[in-house]
Design a protein around this motif. Structure first.
Motif, PDB file in Angstrom:
ATOM      1  N   SER A  73      15.459   7.695  -5.416  1.00 36.00           N
ATOM      2  CA  SER A  73      15.830   7.183  -6.497  1.00 36.00           C
ATOM      3  C   SER A  73      16.286   5.911  -6.217  1.00 36.00           C
ATOM      4  CB  SER A  73      16.895   8.296  -7.398  1.00 36.00           C
ATOM      5  OG  SER A  73      17.407   7.490  -8.412  1.00 36.00           O
ATOM      6  N   GLY A  74      15.861   4.832  -6.921  1.00 36.51           N
ATOM      7  CA  GLY A  74      16.306   3.458  -6.765  1.00 36.51           C
ATOM      8  C   GLY A  74      14.973   2.726  -6.643  1.00 36.51           C
ATOM      9  N   ASN A  75      15.211   1.361  -6.711  1.00 33.41           N
ATOM     10  CA  ASN A  75      14.159   0.304  -6.664  1.00 33.41           C
ATOM     11  C   ASN A  75      13.879   0.082  -5.092  1.00 33.41           C
ATOM     12  OD1 ASN A  75      13.781  -0.293  -9.549  1.00 33.41           O
ATOM     13  ND2 ASN A  75      16.111  -1.396  -9.231  1.00 33.41           N
ATOM     14  N   VAL A  76      12.637   0.198  -4.910  1.00 38.53           N
ATOM     15  CA  VAL A  76      12.298   0.072  -3.144  1.00 38.53           C
ATOM     16  C   VAL A  76      11.819  -1.491  -2.974  1.00 38.53           C
ATOM     17  CG1 VAL A  76      10.513   0.783  -1.526  1.00 38.53           C
ATOM     18  CG2 VAL A  76      11.328   2.354  -3.409  1.00 38.53           C
ATOM     19  N   ASP A  77      12.388  -1.838  -1.855  1.00 35.15           N
ATOM     20  CA  ASP A  77      12.298  -2.885  -1.262  1.00 35.15           C
ATOM     21  C   ASP A  77      11.974  -2.626   0.059  1.00 35.15           C
ATOM     22  OD1 ASP A  77      11.662  -5.808  -0.624  1.00 35.15           O
ATOM     23  OD2 ASP A  77      13.832  -6.115  -0.119  1.00 35.15           O
ATOM     24  N   GLU A  78      10.564  -3.080   0.932  1.00 36.56           N
ATOM     25  CA  GLU A  78      10.153  -2.556   2.072  1.00 36.56           C
ATOM     26  C   GLU A  78       9.606  -3.716   2.590  1.00 36.56           C
ATOM     27  OE1 GLU A  78       7.561   1.154   3.775  1.00 36.56           O
ATOM     28  OE2 GLU A  78       7.343   0.715   1.739  1.00 36.56           O
ATOM     29  N   THR A  79      10.181  -3.842   4.192  1.00 38.45           N
ATOM     30  CA  THR A  79       9.350  -4.700   5.157  1.00 38.45           C
ATOM     31  C   THR A  79       8.774  -3.875   6.107  1.00 38.45           C
ATOM     32  OG1 THR A  79      11.409  -5.060   6.302  1.00 38.45           O
ATOM     33  CG2 THR A  79      10.839  -6.549   4.151  1.00 38.45           C
ATOM     34  N   ASP A  80       8.486  -4.598   7.503  1.00 36.62           N
ATOM     35  CA  ASP A  80       7.997  -3.791   8.531  1.00 36.62           C
ATOM     36  C   ASP A  80       9.208  -3.191   9.218  1.00 36.62           C
ATOM     37  OD1 ASP A  80       5.464  -4.398   7.971  1.00 36.62           O
ATOM     38  OD2 ASP A  80       5.316  -6.127   9.274  1.00 36.62           O
ATOM     39  N   ASP A  81      10.503  -3.986   8.889  1.00 39.98           N
ATOM     40  CA  ASP A  81      11.735  -3.401   9.659  1.00 39.98           C
ATOM     41  C   ASP A  81      12.787  -2.693   8.864  1.00 39.98           C
ATOM     42  OD1 ASP A  81      10.600  -4.811  11.972  1.00 39.98           O
ATOM     43  OD2 ASP A  81      11.382  -6.809  11.175  1.00 39.98           O
ATOM     44  N   GLU A  82      12.559  -2.802   7.513  1.00 42.03           N
ATOM     45  CA  GLU A  82      13.909  -2.182   6.685  1.00 42.03           C
ATOM     46  C   GLU A  82      12.996  -1.524   5.621  1.00 42.03           C
ATOM     47  OE1 GLU A  82      17.626  -4.441   7.682  1.00 42.03           O
ATOM     48  OE2 GLU A  82      16.918  -4.467   5.502  1.00 42.03           O
ATOM     49  N   PHE A  83      13.695  -0.573   4.976  1.00 45.07           N
ATOM     50  CA  PHE A  83      13.400  -0.079   3.944  1.00 45.07           C
ATOM     51  C   PHE A  83      14.822   0.213   2.948  1.00 45.07           C
ATOM     52  CE2 PHE A  83      13.009   3.775   1.153  1.00 45.07           C
ATOM     53  CZ  PHE A  83      11.688   3.783   0.692  1.00 45.07           C
ATOM     54  N   THR A  84      14.718  -0.381   1.910  1.00 49.23           N
ATOM     55  CA  THR A  84      16.118  -0.577   0.980  1.00 49.23           C
ATOM     56  C   THR A  84      15.848   0.248  -0.472  1.00 49.23           C
ATOM     57  OG1 THR A  84      16.606  -2.494   2.310  1.00 49.23           O
ATOM     58  CG2 THR A  84      17.924  -2.151   0.331  1.00 49.23           C
ATOM     59  N   LEU A  85      16.926   0.877  -0.766  1.00 49.62           N
ATOM     60  CA  LEU A  85      16.793   1.175  -2.089  1.00 49.62           C
ATOM     61  C   LEU A  85      17.879   0.805  -2.919  1.00 49.62           C
ATOM     62  CD1 LEU A  85      16.281   5.342  -1.610  1.00 49.62           C
ATOM     63  CD2 LEU A  85      14.632   3.656  -2.623  1.00 49.62           C
ATOM     64  N   THR A  86      17.858   0.078  -3.988  1.00 51.70           N
ATOM     65  CA  THR A  86      18.920  -0.386  -4.731  1.00 51.70           C
ATOM     66  C   THR A  86      18.738  -0.233  -6.319  1.00 51.70           C
ATOM     67  OG1 THR A  86      17.859  -2.758  -4.923  1.00 51.70           O
ATOM     68  CG2 THR A  86      19.492  -2.340  -2.971  1.00 51.70           C
ATOM     69  N   TRP A  87      19.833  -0.388  -6.946  1.00 51.47           N
ATOM     70  CA  TRP A  87      19.582  -0.417  -8.468  1.00 51.47           C
ATOM     71  C   TRP A  87      19.803  -1.862  -8.728  1.00 51.47           C
ATOM     72  CZ3 TRP A  87      16.710   2.980 -10.665  1.00 51.47           C
ATOM     73  CH2 TRP A  87      17.106   4.305 -10.391  1.00 51.47           C
ATOM     74  N   HIS A  88      18.667  -2.637  -9.413  1.00 45.75           N
ATOM     75  CA  HIS A  88      18.685  -3.899  -9.613  1.00 45.75           C
ATOM     76  C   HIS A  88      19.561  -4.098 -11.068  1.00 45.75           C
ATOM     77  CE1 HIS A  88      15.877  -5.258  -6.578  1.00 45.75           C
ATOM     78  NE2 HIS A  88      15.032  -4.316  -7.079  1.00 45.75           N
ATOM     79  N   GLN A  89      20.428  -5.114 -11.240  1.00 46.79           N
ATOM     80  CA  GLN A  89      21.115  -5.244 -12.449  1.00 46.79           C
ATOM     81  C   GLN A  89      20.414  -6.294 -13.221  1.00 46.79           C
ATOM     82  OE1 GLN A  89      25.142  -6.616 -11.446  1.00 46.79           O
ATOM     83  NE2 GLN A  89      25.285  -4.517 -10.182  1.00 46.79           N
TER      84      GLN A  89
END
Length: 89
Positions: A73-89
């Motif tokens: 659950s969250g907005n996904v931002d993915e690169t080759d080195d990191e996977f991030t979940l956040t809630w954008h405001q």
């Protein structure tokens, strides 16, 4: 603001991924259930390739994580080195 979360099948292969997430997210709250492990984090959850590689002792492609993934659950931002979940405001 709601927590972001990610849940994995509870198996030996996902244990290193979960350990890496816990190492990189000190505010993480773990819910260990019979068939899955759910990790809740306020605001932002990060999964770092380098931390997983340290845990498993080999190269790791973040795409491999999806084999063990149940839900998130969250907005996904993915690169080759990191996977991030956040809630954008």
């Amino acid at each position: 603001m709601s927590n972001v979360f990610i849940a994995f099948q509870k198996n030996e292969e996902s244990r290193a991924i979960v350990n890496a997430i816990l190492a990189d997210n000190p505010q993480a709250i773990v819910s260990d259930q019979p068939a899955m492990v759910k990790i809740d984090v306020p605001t932002r959850l990060v999964v770092r390739k380098s931390t997983i590689e340290e845990e498993i002792g080999r190269d790791f492609d973040l795409q491999e994580m999806q084999i063990h993934l149940i839900t998130m659950s969250g907005n996904v931002d993915e690169t080759d080195d990191e996977f991030t979940l956040t809630w954008h405001q």
